[in-house]
Design an enzyme around this catalytic site. Structure first.
Site, PDB file in Angstrom:
ATOM      1  N   GLU A  48       0.858  -1.191   0.000  1.00  0.00           N
ATOM      2  CA  GLU A  48       0.000   0.000   0.000  1.00  0.00           C
ATOM      3  C   GLU A  48       0.886   1.229   0.000  1.00  0.00           C
ATOM      4  OE1 GLU A  48      -2.856   0.349   3.214  1.00  0.00           O
ATOM      5  OE2 GLU A  48      -3.800   2.061   2.226  1.00  0.00           O
ATOM      6  N   CYS A 247      -6.628   0.857   2.777  1.00  0.00           N
ATOM      7  CA  CYS A 247      -7.617   1.941   2.782  1.00  0.00           C
ATOM      8  C   CYS A 247      -7.449   2.894   1.604  1.00  0.00           C
ATOM      9  CB  CYS A 247      -7.513   2.731   4.074  1.00  0.00           C
ATOM     10  SG  CYS A 247      -8.034   1.803   5.510  1.00  0.00           S
ATOM     11  N   GLU A 379     -11.650  -2.955   3.221  1.00  0.00           N
ATOM     12  CA  GLU A 379     -12.126  -3.370   4.557  1.00  0.00           C
ATOM     13  C   GLU A 379     -13.559  -2.922   4.733  1.00  0.00           C
ATOM     14  OE1 GLU A 379      -9.722  -1.718   7.662  1.00  0.00           O
ATOM     15  OE2 GLU A 379      -8.596  -3.565   7.925  1.00  0.00           O
TER      16      GLU A 379
HETATM   17  O1  AHR Z   1      -2.342  -1.614   6.770  1.00  0.00           O
HETATM   18  C1  AHR Z   1      -2.802  -0.365   7.162  1.00  0.00           C
HETATM   19  C2  AHR Z   1      -4.312  -0.258   7.058  1.00  0.00           C
HETATM   20  O2  AHR Z   1      -4.919  -1.152   7.934  1.00  0.00           O
HETATM   21  C3  AHR Z   1      -4.880  -0.634   5.725  1.00  0.00           C
HETATM   22  O3  AHR Z   1      -4.855   0.425   4.842  1.00  0.00           O
HETATM   23  C4  AHR Z   1      -6.299  -0.988   6.061  1.00  0.00           C
HETATM   24  O4  AHR Z   1      -6.847  -1.907   5.167  1.00  0.00           O
HETATM   25  C5  AHR Z   1      -6.198  -1.495   7.471  1.00  0.00           C
HETATM   26  O5  AHR Z   1      -7.131  -0.891   8.286  1.00  0.00           O
END
Ligand code: AHR
Length: 660
Positions: A48, A247, A379
């Site tokens: 990410e 996220c 999520e």
């Molecule tokens: O890994 C960090 C965050 O944790 C991610 O963006 C999200 O999917 C989770 O809440």
């Protein structure tokens, strides 16, 4: 101990606690008794753009705000000089002409002769890491009515002394934008340098996409990725790469959600977006965090292919982050979102004659990427997610029934939200359910049996994000210490044992920049020059390298090994390498001596290899001590059917032996 009585057939490993020999029950492994297959995708990585993961990290661009599209157009830049007067340097906006990259800089140079006359300085992401002897590739887009300007392109140390420089004379004139490049070599290594252009001559020039890349990118691709960071992933031989998050897929609102179509094609046309982590945490505001998408979907697919991993894109499902705005798209307006998902399959797999397959080919990859799976939503939770997921699933399964779909089970591995989604996905016979757990180390130890009771005929599990938190979730003082890593190692024995249920797993987040992070803990830490793996990285790597092909039975007495005597264990055989691979965690503060007895339909060697990490629980790695907690190999002898093992206190051990 009469081994024959216990397990009459197959390969049997008996481990006896010498220290406590009378009380201990035998540990047995029956290597001929396969209980599950290990999918090649079992251990993967979760990427990410958080913690400067992409811009300022994996994406090797060294110039921050190269196209002046940050909210503050000159963020990262300083304009100075004896001959700069009001109006000489302007930010222009051609919104009507080019909505995706509207801003550029107009510099009016009125007879400059000296490096102090007109300068533009860029501070880099957290300074610029400069390496002695390395080539740097500068490029820019420009237009000018006539020639007359000379540009001195300079890398400097933090005090402004030159570390490398060259001259670029823009040669083209006219109303069209041109690209021009030049390369030069640095003569010193500097941790936090900066970049400067100083102007000589006279004239007016428009500038955009002012860019500088190091010459040592991954696979030496121009404008590519940081090789040391990709190498850390390649070294793990991961089964998949999940991207682009997290996220970031959702965005704080729908306007800032991740839209893959805006991340492909010519770099100057990729529309910049604010990074959702820019403002997420009050205690870690990162006002200069944006997404340029130089690392976009094509590059993600390419990187996954490079390192032999399956690509796993996660797409927005018409919902923004429910911790933020929680905006959702009305169901009747979901069409374009679904179309994005359908088009992504065509982009990845379509023939070059298809609309999106052609775009992939134009970017240099006519062969398909062979996409096999996709996540719908990150999520997300609630009935609003289920409604949207149903629409995506119908459209995707109608057109591409072979693509496996990953469904969210929300943010937590239990509770009302989880229960709602979990039961709905099971009823709908989902392909894979994505479970996330950011929990205390104790949770990981206590949940090593989580999947032993899961329905083996139900949907498969993707343990898509997990990390033991030394303090609490997303606390800024979380540490990647050995306690968190050994807890994950213990838990992962349960994932491996249940590989027929858990088909994929990935630690999260993956990368963090030491000067630009928002979230801890993280698996790999970087600065401008270096990279190091945390103890958690080495645990993940050990599992991935020695994943085997088939799970075999391992027991303490007649029970799975999940906490008795502080031991956690699983075992696999690898039918490709003909190895038996035993994973054992000793989570106690005492050494444990084990006499391992082996019988098999196959012949055993006289020695095996034990790869172990052991440390005190508070130990961490760092840039200064990057090898403080790392695996070490030792040879273990096999005496007939016996292997005497010493498991150090707080140790994670992998024993490998050849079966012939
Ligand atoms: O890994 C960090 C965050 O944790 C991610 O963006 C999200 O999917 C989770 O809440």
């Amino acid at each position: 101990m009469n081994i024959k009585k216990l397990v009459p057939l197959g390969l049997i490993v008996v481990l006896t606690l010498n220290a406590n020999a009378q009380k201990s029950l035998p540990i047995t492994i029956n290597a001929d008794k396969v209980t599950a297959q290990v999918k090649p995708t079992m251990w993967g990585v979760f990427f990410e753009d958080i913690n400067l993961g992409a811009d300022g990290g994996l994406y090797a661009e060294l110039i921050k705000n190269r196209s002046f599209e940050f909210t503050a157009p000159l963020m990262g830049w300083t304009v100075k000089g004896k001959k700069v007067t009001e109006g000489d340097v302007l930010v222009l906006n051609r919104q009507q002409m080019q909505a995706t990259n509207p801003r550029y800089l107009r510099v009016n140079v009125k007879s400059a002769t000296d490096k102090a006359d007109v300068t533009l300085t860029n501070e880099g992401f957290r300074g610029i890491g400069i390496k002695k002897g390395l080539r740097y590739d500068f490029s820019m887009m420009y237009r000018q009515p006539e020639t007359g300007i000379k540009m001195h392109v300079v890398l400097q140390d933090d005090k402004g002394s030159t570390v490398g420089e060259t001259v670029l004379v823009p040669t083209q004139t006219g109303a069209e934008w041109q690209k021009q490049s030049v390369s030069f070599t640095a003569n010193r290594t500097i941790q936090k340098g900066k970049f400067q252009i100083w102007f000589e001559g006279k004239g007016v020039i428009d500038l955009d996409m002012i860019s500088l890349f190091p010459g040592d990118t991954w696979k030496k691709r121009p404008a590519g990725l940081r090789a040391d960071m990709v190498q850390m992933l390649a070294d793990m031989k991961p089964g998949f790469v999940r991207f682009p998050g997290g996220c970031i897929v959702e965005g704080r609102d729908l306007a800032t959600r991740y839209q893959w179509k805006k991340t492909i094609g010519p770099i100057e046309d990729r529309e910049l977006t604010i990074n959702r982590w820019n403002t997420e945490f009050k205690h870690r505001q990162t006002s200069d965090y944006f997404q340029t998408f130089g690392l976009g979907f094509f590059e993600y697919f390419q990187m996954a292919e490079d390192i032999g991993a399956e690509a796993l894109p996660i797409l927005n499902c018409g919902m923004a982050c429910q911790f933020n705005t929680a905006e959702v798209v009305p169901l009747e307006e979901l069409g374009p979102y679904v179309q994005d998902a359908l088009d992504l399959v065509e982009f990845a797999n379509g023939d070059v004659t298809t609309t999106w397959g052609k775009k992939r080919a134009e970017m240099g990859h006519p062969a398909p990427f062979n996409l096999k799976m996709m996540g719908v939503g990150n999520e997300n939770w609630g009935p609003q997610y289920l409604e949207r997921l149903a629409i995506f699933t119908k459209a995707l399964k109608d057109k591409y029934p072979q693509i496996k779909l990953i469904n969210s089970s929300g943010t937590d591995p239990n509770g009302a939200r989880f229960d709602l989604l979990n039961s709905a996905h099971r009823k709908a016979n989902a392909d894979l359910i994505d479970e996330h757990y950011y929990r205390a180390p104790e949770w990981f130890f206590n949940n090593a049996t989580r999947y032993d009771s899961y329905d083996k005929n139900g949907p498969k599990i993707f343990a898509g994000e997990y990390a033991a938190q030394s303090k609490e979730i997303a606390s800024p003082i979380n540490q990647n210490n050995w306690k968190t890593a050994i807890a994950e190692a213990a838990f992962m024995t349960g994932l491996e044992r249940n590989a027929d249920v858990v088909n994929m797993a990935s630690y999260a987040p993956l990368f963090a920049h030491t000067d630009g992070w928002q979230w801890t803990p993280d698996m790999i830490w970087v600065d401008n020059q270096q990279v190091y793996g945390t103890p958690n990285y080495y645990v993940q790597k050990m599992y991935s390298l020695y994943k085997g092909t088939n799970v075999v039975d391992i027991k303490l007495g007649n029970k799975i090994i999940a906490g008795q005597d502080s031991l956690y264990a699983s075992a696999v055989v690898d039918h490709k390498t003909n190895e038996l691979i035993i994973k054992i965690v000793n989570a106690s503060n005492k050494p444990q001596m084990h006499d391992v007895q082996v019988r098999s339909s196959k012949k055993l060697p006289v020695t095996g290899i034990m790869t172990s990490i052991s440390s005190d629980l508070a130990a961490v790695n760092s840039f200064e001590k990057s090898t403080n907690v790392i695996p070490k190999d030792e040879r273990v002898s096999i005496k007939g059917k016996s292997i005497p093992l010493t498991l150090k206190p707080y140790s994670f051990n992998i024993v490998r032996l050849s079966l012939r």
